[in-house]
Scaffold this active site. Structure first.
Site, PDB file in Angstrom:
ATOM      1  N   ALA A 269       0.846  -1.204   0.000  1.00 20.30           N
ATOM      2  CA  ALA A 269       0.000   0.000   0.000  1.00 20.30           C
ATOM      3  C   ALA A 269       0.874   1.243   0.000  1.00 20.30           C
ATOM      4  O   ALA A 269       1.770   1.384   0.823  1.00 20.30           O
ATOM      5  CB  ALA A 269      -0.917   0.003   1.218  1.00 20.30           C
TER       6      ALA A 269
ATOM      7  N   GLY B 255      11.655  16.859 -10.500  1.00 18.12           N
ATOM      8  CA  GLY B 255      12.133  15.674  -9.782  1.00 18.12           C
ATOM      9  C   GLY B 255      12.149  14.422 -10.628  1.00 18.12           C
ATOM     10  O   GLY B 255      12.442  13.339 -10.117  1.00 18.12           O
TER      11      GLY B 255
ATOM     12  N   PHE C 146       6.475  14.136 -21.354  1.00 18.61           N
ATOM     13  CA  PHE C 146       7.117  15.152 -20.527  1.00 18.61           C
ATOM     14  C   PHE C 146       8.611  15.158 -20.825  1.00 18.61           C
ATOM     15  O   PHE C 146       9.301  14.167 -20.558  1.00 18.61           O
ATOM     16  CB  PHE C 146       6.846  14.896 -19.042  1.00 18.61           C
ATOM     17  CG  PHE C 146       5.372  14.924 -18.717  1.00 18.61           C
ATOM     18  CD1 PHE C 146       4.628  16.081 -18.922  1.00 18.61           C
ATOM     19  CD2 PHE C 146       4.718  13.802 -18.239  1.00 18.61           C
ATOM     20  CE1 PHE C 146       3.264  16.118 -18.637  1.00 18.61           C
ATOM     21  CE2 PHE C 146       3.359  13.829 -17.952  1.00 18.61           C
ATOM     22  CZ  PHE C 146       2.632  14.985 -18.162  1.00 18.61           C
TER      23      PHE C 146
ATOM     24  N   TYR D  99       8.180  11.099  -2.299  1.00 17.70           N
ATOM     25  CA  TYR D  99       7.944   9.668  -2.528  1.00 17.70           C
ATOM     26  C   TYR D  99       9.213   8.871  -2.244  1.00 17.70           C
ATOM     27  O   TYR D  99       9.211   7.893  -1.485  1.00 17.70           O
ATOM     28  CB  TYR D  99       7.503   9.459  -3.989  1.00 17.70           C
ATOM     29  CG  TYR D  99       7.380   8.003  -4.395  1.00 17.70           C
ATOM     30  CD1 TYR D  99       6.187   7.318  -4.204  1.00 17.70           C
ATOM     31  CD2 TYR D  99       8.452   7.314  -4.970  1.00 17.70           C
ATOM     32  CE1 TYR D  99       6.071   5.973  -4.565  1.00 17.70           C
ATOM     33  CE2 TYR D  99       8.345   5.985  -5.333  1.00 17.70           C
ATOM     34  CZ  TYR D  99       7.156   5.317  -5.139  1.00 17.70           C
ATOM     35  OH  TYR D  99       7.038   3.996  -5.496  1.00 17.70           O
TER      36      TYR D  99
HETATM   37  P1  NAD Z   1      -1.393   0.959  -7.132  1.00 20.25           P
HETATM   38  O1  NAD Z   1      -1.778   2.380  -6.914  1.00 20.25           O
HETATM   39  O2  NAD Z   1      -2.131   0.190  -8.159  1.00 20.25           O
HETATM   40  O3  NAD Z   1      -1.445   0.135  -5.753  1.00 20.25           O
HETATM   41  C1  NAD Z   1      -1.327   0.741  -4.493  1.00 20.25           C
HETATM   42  C2  NAD Z   1      -2.539   0.314  -3.682  1.00 20.25           C
HETATM   43  O4  NAD Z   1      -2.419   0.871  -2.367  1.00 20.25           O
HETATM   44  C3  NAD Z   1      -3.857   0.841  -4.267  1.00 20.25           C
HETATM   45  O5  NAD Z   1      -4.787  -0.209  -4.329  1.00 20.25           O
HETATM   46  C4  NAD Z   1      -4.302   1.904  -3.276  1.00 20.25           C
HETATM   47  O6  NAD Z   1      -5.722   2.014  -3.200  1.00 20.25           O
HETATM   48  C5  NAD Z   1      -3.679   1.396  -1.989  1.00 20.25           C
HETATM   49  N1  NAD Z   1      -3.415   2.459  -1.015  1.00 20.25           N
HETATM   50  C6  NAD Z   1      -2.826   3.664  -1.223  1.00 20.25           C
HETATM   51  N2  NAD Z   1      -2.765   4.360  -0.069  1.00 20.25           N
HETATM   52  C7  NAD Z   1      -3.327   3.557   0.879  1.00 20.25           C
HETATM   53  C8  NAD Z   1      -3.570   3.721   2.260  1.00 20.25           C
HETATM   54  N3  NAD Z   1      -3.223   4.850   2.901  1.00 20.25           N
HETATM   55  N4  NAD Z   1      -4.161   2.710   2.934  1.00 20.25           N
HETATM   56  C9  NAD Z   1      -4.534   1.564   2.297  1.00 20.25           C
HETATM   57  N5  NAD Z   1      -4.349   1.363   0.986  1.00 20.25           N
HETATM   58  C10 NAD Z   1      -3.738   2.353   0.285  1.00 20.25           C
HETATM   59  O7  NAD Z   1       0.184   0.959  -7.443  1.00 20.25           O
HETATM   60  P2  NAD Z   1       1.175  -0.242  -7.724  1.00 20.25           P
HETATM   61  O8  NAD Z   1       1.939   0.138  -8.932  1.00 20.25           O
HETATM   62  O9  NAD Z   1       0.485  -1.536  -7.642  1.00 20.25           O
HETATM   63  O10 NAD Z   1       2.177  -0.084  -6.480  1.00 20.25           O
HETATM   64  C11 NAD Z   1       2.282  -1.043  -5.428  1.00 20.25           C
HETATM   65  C12 NAD Z   1       3.499  -0.690  -4.591  1.00 20.25           C
HETATM   66  O11 NAD Z   1       4.681  -0.825  -5.376  1.00 20.25           O
HETATM   67  C13 NAD Z   1       3.525   0.733  -4.047  1.00 20.25           C
HETATM   68  O12 NAD Z   1       4.082   0.710  -2.753  1.00 20.25           O
HETATM   69  C14 NAD Z   1       4.447   1.457  -4.992  1.00 20.25           C
HETATM   70  O13 NAD Z   1       5.045   2.594  -4.404  1.00 20.25           O
HETATM   71  C15 NAD Z   1       5.448   0.374  -5.278  1.00 20.25           C
HETATM   72  N6  NAD Z   1       6.188   0.548  -6.514  1.00 20.25           N
HETATM   73  C16 NAD Z   1       5.546   0.502  -7.706  1.00 20.25           C
HETATM   74  C17 NAD Z   1       6.292   0.622  -8.881  1.00 20.25           C
HETATM   75  C18 NAD Z   1       5.656   0.585 -10.235  1.00 20.25           C
HETATM   76  O14 NAD Z   1       6.388   0.742 -11.227  1.00 20.25           O
HETATM   77  N7  NAD Z   1       4.357   0.365 -10.350  1.00 20.25           N
HETATM   78  C19 NAD Z   1       7.683   0.807  -8.803  1.00 20.25           C
HETATM   79  C20 NAD Z   1       8.290   0.901  -7.549  1.00 20.25           C
HETATM   80  C21 NAD Z   1       7.547   0.730  -6.397  1.00 20.25           C
HETATM   81  C1  UD1 Z   2       7.541   4.752 -11.466  1.00 21.11           C
HETATM   82  C2  UD1 Z   2       6.424   4.383 -10.489  1.00 21.11           C
HETATM   83  C3  UD1 Z   2       6.901   4.603  -9.094  1.00 21.11           C
HETATM   84  C4  UD1 Z   2       8.213   3.833  -8.902  1.00 21.11           C
HETATM   85  C5  UD1 Z   2       9.268   4.203  -9.939  1.00 21.11           C
HETATM   86  C6  UD1 Z   2      10.482   3.272  -9.836  1.00 21.11           C
HETATM   87  C7  UD1 Z   2       4.076   4.673 -11.119  1.00 21.11           C
HETATM   88  C8  UD1 Z   2       2.942   5.600 -11.330  1.00 21.11           C
HETATM   89  N1  UD1 Z   2       5.246   5.225 -10.749  1.00 21.11           N
HETATM   90  O1  UD1 Z   2       7.849   6.153 -11.363  1.00 21.11           O
HETATM   91  O2  UD1 Z   2       5.916   4.112  -8.166  1.00 21.11           O
HETATM   92  O3  UD1 Z   2       8.690   4.010  -7.609  1.00 21.11           O
HETATM   93  O4  UD1 Z   2       8.702   3.988 -11.232  1.00 21.11           O
HETATM   94  O5  UD1 Z   2      11.346   3.461 -10.904  1.00 21.11           O
HETATM   95  O6  UD1 Z   2       3.937   3.492 -11.280  1.00 21.11           O
HETATM   96  N2  UD1 Z   2       5.544  10.339 -18.602  1.00 21.11           N
HETATM   97  C9  UD1 Z   2       5.187  10.962 -19.772  1.00 21.11           C
HETATM   98  N3  UD1 Z   2       3.865  11.065 -20.078  1.00 21.11           N
HETATM   99  C10 UD1 Z   2       2.876  10.577 -19.264  1.00 21.11           C
HETATM  100  C11 UD1 Z   2       3.261   9.919 -18.062  1.00 21.11           C
HETATM  101  C12 UD1 Z   2       4.606   9.812 -17.763  1.00 21.11           C
HETATM  102  O7  UD1 Z   2       6.038  11.447 -20.534  1.00 21.11           O
HETATM  103  O8  UD1 Z   2       1.683  10.722 -19.603  1.00 21.11           O
HETATM  104  C13 UD1 Z   2       6.985  10.194 -18.294  1.00 21.11           C
HETATM  105  C14 UD1 Z   2       7.387  10.712 -16.927  1.00 21.11           C
HETATM  106  O9  UD1 Z   2       7.654  12.091 -16.935  1.00 21.11           O
HETATM  107  C15 UD1 Z   2       8.641   9.864 -16.669  1.00 21.11           C
HETATM  108  C16 UD1 Z   2       8.333   8.532 -17.361  1.00 21.11           C
HETATM  109  O10 UD1 Z   2       7.272   8.799 -18.278  1.00 21.11           O
HETATM  110  O11 UD1 Z   2       9.761  10.447 -17.283  1.00 21.11           O
HETATM  111  C17 UD1 Z   2       7.877   7.461 -16.394  1.00 21.11           C
HETATM  112  O12 UD1 Z   2       6.857   8.010 -15.571  1.00 21.11           O
HETATM  113  P1  UD1 Z   2       5.985   7.107 -14.575  1.00 21.11           P
HETATM  114  O13 UD1 Z   2       5.388   5.970 -15.293  1.00 21.11           O
HETATM  115  O14 UD1 Z   2       5.094   8.034 -13.811  1.00 21.11           O
HETATM  116  O15 UD1 Z   2       7.094   6.429 -13.673  1.00 21.11           O
HETATM  117  P2  UD1 Z   2       8.256   6.950 -12.703  1.00 21.11           P
HETATM  118  O16 UD1 Z   2       8.162   8.394 -12.380  1.00 21.11           O
HETATM  119  O17 UD1 Z   2       9.521   6.403 -13.269  1.00 21.11           O
END
Ligand code: NAD
Ligand code: UD1
Length: 307
Positions: free
Chosen positions: A76, A273, A205, A144
């Protein structure tokens, strides 16, 4: 078979892990506040699944959810880096206080194993141009990243002081089914694929030359399962990536091939950032975990696009 808690289990990665745990015969509790997650991501009619709608920032709710579990996958969090830039105070409640509550609840109830979703974001721009290994200096550029790194430090404190067994994974960019494309804060692959399919303009972006190391969610789940279920885990954090850098422009070209063309692209200023280059050195992960067979980017995109 044991019972596990998955915080954030109604979200993208969490719900894929829940499916795998249920398929392996386990019982699963999910704690999620549905801020991003959805009930429809969960097989709610499965009697081995117990869904708790609640907030990880609420210590009492977390303590109840943790009590009696064999282990916790703490996923979460507000996953969007940009959301933490826009609203540091509220994201801190989920992304840091939530982690501290999980640690404390585990200590209280004698639960030891926890899988923690840390992030490549903690390295900031220190990996510019090279594969980032775990010893790379940390440079969190956003709330974050600061919260994720602080969570790692607290888990290590609870390990040394109270015997917790954290399996800390620093995910690079995860993609695949159920990643919600509906928010501007969503993961880039979910946004780009949805907009390409619908013929809607795509915002890039910056110049699109920033790179990411994309990792398919099914491959990640295979590692998270080992982190939860193995007899022993290494406590050192491990990078989860394939060590392959893909630029957004290359990603768009792939999507264009699969979709038979791309909608118009608009270039906007780079996000504050935003990390320029992010690519994992995964040597340490390979030494400690059975690596899944890689789902290549094109195959993962095909599955997302339903091709
Ligand atoms: P997601 O948003 O689909 O999943 C996160 C879940 O946490 C959601 O279901 C949301 O409703 C729940 N949540 C958020 N705040 C909460 C709270 N205060 N209490 C209870 N539930 C809460 O995103 P995801 O991509 O599945 O991410 C899962 C985890 O992996 C996160 O910790 C995220 O930071 C981490 N992570 C994701 C990526 C990525 O590329 N997707 C990369 C690095 C780390
Ligand atoms: C993602 C994850 C973050 C994780 C990190 C680890 C999500 C939402 N974010 O962040 O939880 O910790 O990887 O590496 O899953 N961009 C565009 N157009 C768009 C959206 C994004 O150009 O419409 C660009 C962003 O500016 C960035 C890149 O795509 O340069 C990736 O963005 P994003 O998918 O949000 O991921 P991260 O910021 O790398």
């Amino acid at each position: 078979m044991a019972e596990f808690l998955v915080t954030g289990g109604a979200g993208f990665i969490g719900s894929n892990l829940v499916d795998a745990l249920l398929a392996a015969g386990h019982r699963v509790r999910v704690l999620d506040n549905l801020s991003m997650g959805k009930r429809s991501n969960l097989p709610l009619d499965n009697p081995r699944l117990h869904f708790i709608e609640g907030d990880v920032a609420d210590a009492e709710v977390v303590a109840q959810a943790v009590a009696g579990c064999a282990g916790v996958a703490h996923l979460a969090a507000v996953a969007s880096v940009q959301a933490s830039v826009d609203d540091p105070v509220s994201t801190h409640q989920s992304n840091f206080i939530g982690t501290l509550n999980v640690c404390e609840a585990m200590r209280q109830h004698g639960v030891r194993r926890v899988v923690y979703a840390s992030s490549a974001a903690i390295y900031g721009n220190n990996g510019e141009g090279v594969a980032i290994d775990e010893a790379t200096a940390k440079a969190p550029l956003t709330p974050y990243a600061s919260d994720k790194l602080a969570g790692e430090h607290y888990l290590d404190f609870y390990r040394r002081q109270h015997g917790l067994e954290p399996a800390v994974f620093r995910f690079f960019n995860i993609f695949g089914p159920r990643q919600d494309p509906s928010s501007p804060y969503s993961g880039v692959i979910s946004i780009f694929t949805q907009r390409a399919q619908q013929g809607l303009p795509i915002s890039v972006f910056g110049d699109g030359e920033q790179t990411r190391d994309f990792f398919y969610v099914g491959d990640l789940v295979a590692l998270l399962m080992q982190g939860l279920l193995s007899e022993q885990v290494v406590s050192d954090p491990l990078n989860v990536g394939w060590s392959q850098a893909v630029s957004l422009n290359q990603l768009l070209a792939e999507i264009g091939v699969l979709c038979g063309g791309l909608p118009p692209l608009t270039h906007l200023p780079a996000r504050a950032g935003d990390i320029r280059h992010s690519r994992a050195d995964n040597t340490r992960l390979q030494a400690h975990y059975r690596m899944p067979q890689q789902t290549p980017l094109r195959e993962g995109l095909r599955q997302l696009l339903g091709l």
